[in-house]
Motif scaffolding. Structure first.
Motif, PDB file in Angstrom:
ATOM      1  N   UNK A  62     -35.344 -32.664 -24.725  1.00  7.72           N
ATOM      2  CA  UNK A  62     -34.500 -33.698 -25.350  1.00  7.72           C
ATOM      3  C   UNK A  62     -33.332 -33.103 -26.125  1.00  7.72           C
ATOM      4  N   UNK A  63     -33.457 -31.873 -26.583  1.00  7.57           N
ATOM      5  CA  UNK A  63     -32.331 -31.292 -27.311  1.00  7.57           C
ATOM      6  C   UNK A  63     -31.136 -31.054 -26.396  1.00  7.57           C
ATOM      7  N   UNK A  64     -31.395 -31.049 -25.072  1.00  4.36           N
ATOM      8  CA  UNK A  64     -30.282 -30.877 -24.135  1.00  4.36           C
ATOM      9  C   UNK A  64     -29.701 -32.208 -23.678  1.00  4.36           C
ATOM     10  N   UNK A  65     -30.382 -33.278 -24.029  1.00  2.00           N
ATOM     11  CA  UNK A  65     -29.932 -34.590 -23.548  1.00  2.00           C
ATOM     12  C   UNK A  65     -28.606 -34.962 -24.215  1.00  2.00           C
ATOM     13  N   UNK A  66     -27.661 -35.409 -23.410  1.00  2.00           N
ATOM     14  CA  UNK A  66     -26.384 -35.908 -23.935  1.00  2.00           C
ATOM     15  C   UNK A  66     -26.164 -37.310 -23.383  1.00  2.00           C
ATOM     16  N   UNK A  67     -25.849 -38.259 -24.237  1.00  2.00           N
ATOM     17  CA  UNK A  67     -25.594 -39.616 -23.736  1.00  2.00           C
ATOM     18  C   UNK A  67     -24.483 -39.602 -22.684  1.00  2.00           C
ATOM     19  N   UNK A  68     -24.743 -40.276 -21.585  1.00  2.00           N
ATOM     20  CA  UNK A  68     -23.765 -40.263 -20.494  1.00  2.00           C
ATOM     21  C   UNK A  68     -23.288 -41.665 -20.161  1.00  2.00           C
ATOM     22  N   UNK A  69     -23.600 -42.594 -21.010  1.00  2.00           N
ATOM     23  CA  UNK A  69     -23.222 -43.973 -20.717  1.00  2.00           C
ATOM     24  C   UNK A  69     -24.327 -44.744 -20.019  1.00  2.00           C
TER      25      UNK A  69
END
Lengths: 198, 798
Positions: A62-69
């Motif tokens: 989850x620390x790599x997760x970036x919101x992408x829309x």
């Protein structure tokens, strides 16, 4: 209930450093992820194993997760699709028809339960015999009622490609259920496929 | 469910319908699959068991990476001015609460503004709830700190829109609080905790006093012609003025008024106008031989008669045709002619003598006829619009360009029919429609209506019809609202009016930048005002006595209206005055280098940048300059409330504030004020005096706070302006203000409060030698009856 996007973004950001926030995400998404995994595997033990794997992978990544829309759920579904593929790689499914027997709703009248069980077993076993990508697209659309755009995000495909997969999947299920123009044959081929590839 | 029940129990997925196309068997198969999808089987404790394992793992998986990241200040937090610092709080500040009590969902609310430190002061505040809410209860429990006047509306059952009446103050920490007892859903379930929405506004534009010219440029009106009663006054597409002039036909050098209807309009591509009965047409088309006539005045003032006296006139979109309504004893006759008035033809008759008139395209006219909005083709055919909507008595009707929408005002019982030539009129009383509190925009094709909240008089519309501006006079103080005509959230414009004023005759300029309107004061006087739409600043003003029918020239360079002169009603035009040159403040200029040094010093304090502090204040104790901060996750920002030259004429005195925005963990904002002295050095300015003790932040008290103060000499008087963060109770202003001369003597002042900029303006007459001290006492209260925390003083003008 869908989380408001802004709130979901905040919650995911918090969950990168806050176990309680991650727990809140889990509480919100567990149901739909488990239902999807179960729809694909239709085996309780396997579904529980794979669902556990999905959320542990999410925790570690989850620390790599970036919101992408896209909704956070799309990311979880992507992990689920991969985890299911891993599961099939490791172990070929046993009798899906047997597993399907467990789908009857407890408490329903016996004749209804039998009819329901038989119906679910027949039609969903037909889905299991489809090629993997058709199977995933069919399950997300018919089992989860996701939008084509969401399915496309999860599978990394365009909406058009997803539509094609589902259309071909529908034709395949019809063929496997032995439905011909005007009705269905009494001896449909419902044997599941014995292979799953990612 | 039996296998045959799926059709009845499973609604179709539209996307699936699209995928299978017209294949009914595939569609039936889709229903069958969805109806029989397996219900997942799961161990009774599996979900809780997995959750416990995940939370255990999260304690080790997340902490090393997550918390290290969390506590490490990032450069982005410490942007210039500290404005962006609070953004980092967003992750920690979550105001949404959704809990489960047994099987009941407990409502919660959240806002995307939570934790943001650079919210645009012109923003509205959106609060979304997890459940459909008891809207009255929620609004009842709403509080904004600092005290801020606001209006609310719900754009859905779960979303509240809070619109500050005078926009938010810039560079200010805000907290919106909804008491948990008021966070009640429609089932009566209440929240377990207050909804708290802490955020801060962007530092620019600063809430500085706005220097308004004492007297805005005057509108120098010139009478074009005397006009008859209820005659229109407006600009033609070429910029000439069209008015119902009180002249006779014989006195003009113009084209003749319409006579018998011709068979068509030569030279035009519009559909031909069919011939009428010669007798009827001739009878109807014979204008009076003398008296008021519809007349066009060119740039040199030469009149050209267009037709008989008319109650309404409209040019077609191309400007090639003109239509007008000629009143008679039973209503009004609709004529159409070429733009110069020739080739007139009678189209129809309406029973509504006050019907508005507009074009919809080049071949259709819109009128009110038989209490219905009706389209009239150039061949005379008519059709009721808006699905046959029937108007009730007293309802104002105005057509919105380009003729696809109409504004319908609220019904007014017992109203009388009044004339208007601005495309609006009151309909004849034949009410069948349910009266509504506010006017509505009605789609003429579908009949669907969109409310313009609070509108009771005719709005004005942009040239493309996409934007409506209206006066909301439902409260004591008129508010100017603007919204897209295609529905949308109204925005309150910064144009101001006083309590008890009445606003009317709005006219939006063609470029959409200025609004002209007539404001009638309680003392009976009236002004014609032109204000900037974005700034609210008055750019011109004139006598508004009996002024109506305001309209802009096509180039926005002139304004025309019907007004009153000594000799009676007249068509009046006025050129828009040039923008005034900015006045030079008499206040000594503060060197830009000093301002920059103060700003840099404060930013260094906020970020505890000892390197910069040491550079800018080499002679001071570094230990006292870094503020004591309780929480490194709550970064500081700053603003300068006042700059002045010291008595030596070269040093600069700065009054500034460091603030920490509120957060969920620290719901109260905290601040510290400090006074700095800067002295010129070779490299610019150095801070040579600062508070001797280490500065400590304290919680912002309830009540208004002074955020900026300034003074200047002007016209022999000393003017002091003090801006606050809260909306102030104007009745407390005068009593709380006092001014004394250097010798302690009381001074005569004129004190006003500008709600739009939240600024108190104190004019000290006579500009006392040695300056004056203006003090605001604790009696000053905000609109929530919270008093100033401590008296505030500013010394000005020595």
């Amino acid at each position: 209930m869908t989380l408001p996007r802004a709130y979901e973004d905040q919650l995911v950001e918090r969950a990168k450093g806050d176990a309680d926030a991650f727990g809140e995400l889990y509480d919100h998404y567990f149901g739909q992820i488990y239902r999807f995994v179960y729809s694909r595997l239709r085996d309780q033990d396997a579904a529980e194993d794979v669902t556990s794997e999905v959320f542990f992978k999410a925790l570690r990544a989850i620390h790599r997760y970036r919101p992408s829309g896209h909704p956070f759920s799309a990311w979880l579904y992507q992990i689920s699709v991969n985890a299911i593929a891993d599961h099939y790689r490791a172990k070929r499914p046993e009798s899906d028809l047997d597993a399907a027997v467990a789908v009857a709703t407890p408490g329903a009248p016996l004749d209804e339960r039998v009819a329901q069980r038989d119906e679910a077993a027949r039609v969903w076993a037909a889905i299991d015999s489809l090629p993997p990508q058709q199977r995933t697209a069919m399950t997300l659309k018919l089992g989860e009622d996701l939008k084509l755009a969401q399915i496309g995000t999860i599978m990394g495909k365009s909406e058009g490609a997803v539509k094609l997969l589902i259309h071909r999947g529908m034709l395949g299920v019809r063929q496997r259920l032995g439905i011909v123009a005007g009705g269905e044959t009494p001896h449909a081929n419902t044997a599941p496929s014995s292979r799953e590839t990612p | 469910m039996t296998p045959r029940d799926w059709d009845a129990f499973t609604p179709d997925d539209p996307e699936l319908v699209d995928i299978v196309g017209g294949d009914p068997e595939l569609l039936a198969l889709g229903r069958r699959l969805r109806a029989s999808r397996p219900e997942p089987a799961m161990g009774p404790h599996f979900q809780a068991y997995l959750r416990a394992r995940l939370i255990d793992a999260a304690a080790t998986e997340l902490r090393p990476r997550g918390l290290t990241r969390w506590w490490r200040p990032r450069s982005g937090w410490f942007a210039a001015g500290g404005a962006g610092l609070g953004v980092a709080m967003a992750a920690a500040a979550v105001a949404a609460i959704t809990l489960y009590r047994g099987h009941d969902v407990i409502p919660g609310g959240y806002s995307p503004l939570v934790g943001r430190a650079t919210v645009d002061p012109n923003s509205v505040i959106l609060v979304s709830f997890t459940e459909p809410m008891d809207q009255a209860a929620v609004v009842q429990g709403l509080k904004i700190h600092p005290a801020t006047a606001y209006t609310t509306h719900w754009d859905s059952s779960t979303r509240l829109v809070i619109t500050p009446v005078h926009h938010l103050a810039a560079n200010t920490p805000y907290t919106v609080i909804i008491d948990h007892h008021a966070v009640r859903d429609v089932r009566g379930t209440t929240a377990v905790a207050d909804v708290r929405i802490p955020f801060g506004t962007a530092p620019t534009p600063a809430p500085a006093p706005v220097q308004q010219p004492a007297q805005p440029p005057a509108l120098a009106g010139q009478a074009v012609t005397a006009v008859g009663p209820d005659s229109p006054v407006q600009f033609a597409p070429d910029g000439s003025v069209v008015a119902g002039a009180a002249i006779t036909r014989g006195s003009t050098s113009s084209t003749p008024a319409p006579a018998a209807a011709p068979a068509g309009v030569p030279g035009l591509t519009v559909p031909p106008i069919p011939p009428r009965s010669p007798a009827a047409a001739t009878a109807a088309a014979s204008p009076a031989a003398s008296g008021p006539a519809l007349t066009r005045y060119g740039a040199d003032g030469t009149p050209a008669q267009l037709g008989p006296a008319a109650s309404a006139v409209a040019y077609s979109p191309s400007g090639r045709l003109i239509a007008y309504l000629q009143r008679d004893g039973t209503g009004a006759t609709l004529w159409v002619a070429q733009a110069d008035g020739s080739g007139g033809a009678r189209l129809t008759h309406t029973d509504d003598a006050s019907s508005p008139l507009a074009w919809s395209g080049e071949d259709t006219l819109l009128v009110v006829k038989g209490s219905q909005i009706t389209s009239i083709g150039l061949s005379g055919q008519s059709h009721p619009l808006a699905r046959g909507l029937r108007l009730s008595g007293g309802q104002t009707v105005a057509f919105v360009p380009p003729g696809k929408l109409a504004y319908i005002g609220p019904a007014a019982a017992g109203s009388t029919t009044t004339a208007s030539s601005t495309g609006s009129a009151t309909a004849t009383p034949s009410a069948v429609q349910t009266p509504q509190a506010s006017g509505e925009l009605v789609d003429l094709a579908t009949g669907t209506a969109t409310a313009l909240p609070g509108s009771s008089s005719t709005p004005t519309f942009s040239q493309d019809g996409a934007t409506a501006v209206w006066a909301d006079q439902s409260g004591g103080t008129p508010l100017f609202e603007m919204a897209p005509t295609a529905s949308g959230t109204p925005t309150t414009l910064p144009i101001k009016a006083a309590t008890g004023d009445a606003v009317g005759s709005l006219a939006l300029s063609h470029d959409g930048n200025r609004l002209a309107y007539v404001i009638s004061h309680r003392d009976g006087s009236a002004q014609l005002i032109v204000a900037g739409l974005g700034s609210g600043a008055v750019v011109a003003a004139g006598d508004g006595a009996a002024a109506t029918n305001l309209g802009w020239a096509p180039d926005d360079g002139r304004l025309a209206w019907r007004g009153r002169t000594a000799s009676g009603d007249a068509a009046i035009t006025a050129a828009m005055p040039a923008a005034p040159k900015p006045t030079q403040p008499a206040t000594p200029t503060i060197p830009a280098a000093a301002t920059a040094a103060v700003d840099r010093f404060l930013a260094a304090q906020a970020s505890a940048d000892t390197g910069v502090l040491r550079e800018l204040a080499p002679s001071l104790d570094l230990g006292t300059l870094v503020p004591a901060r309780a929480d490194p996750r709550s970064p500081l920002r700053h603003y300068i409330s006042q700059l002045s030259l010291a008595a030596d004429g070269v040093s600069v005195i700065a009054h500034a504030r460091l603030i920490r925005d509120p957060s969920v963990d620290h719901p109260k904002a905290a601040y510290v004020d400090e006074t700095l002295t800067l002295t010129p050095v070779l490299s610019g300015y150095a801070v040579t005096a600062a508070p001797p003790q280490r500065i400590v932040l304290r919680d912002v008290p309830n009540g208004p706070q002074v955020v900026h103060a300034a003074w200047q000499h002007r016209d022999g008087e000393l003017e002091v302006q003090i801006a606050l963060d809260s909306d102030i109770d104007p009745d407390t202003v005068v009593g709380a203000l006092g001014a004394t001369a250097a010798d302690g003597g009381l001074l005569i002042t004129t004190t006003t409060y500008d709600a739009g900029s939240r600024t108190i303006d104190v004019v000290i007459h006579g500009a006392p030698h040695g300056g004056a001290t203006v003090t605001i006492g604790r009696a000053l209260s905000d609109i929530d009856a919270q008093q100033l925390d401590a008296p505030y003083s500013i010394t000005a003008g020595p």
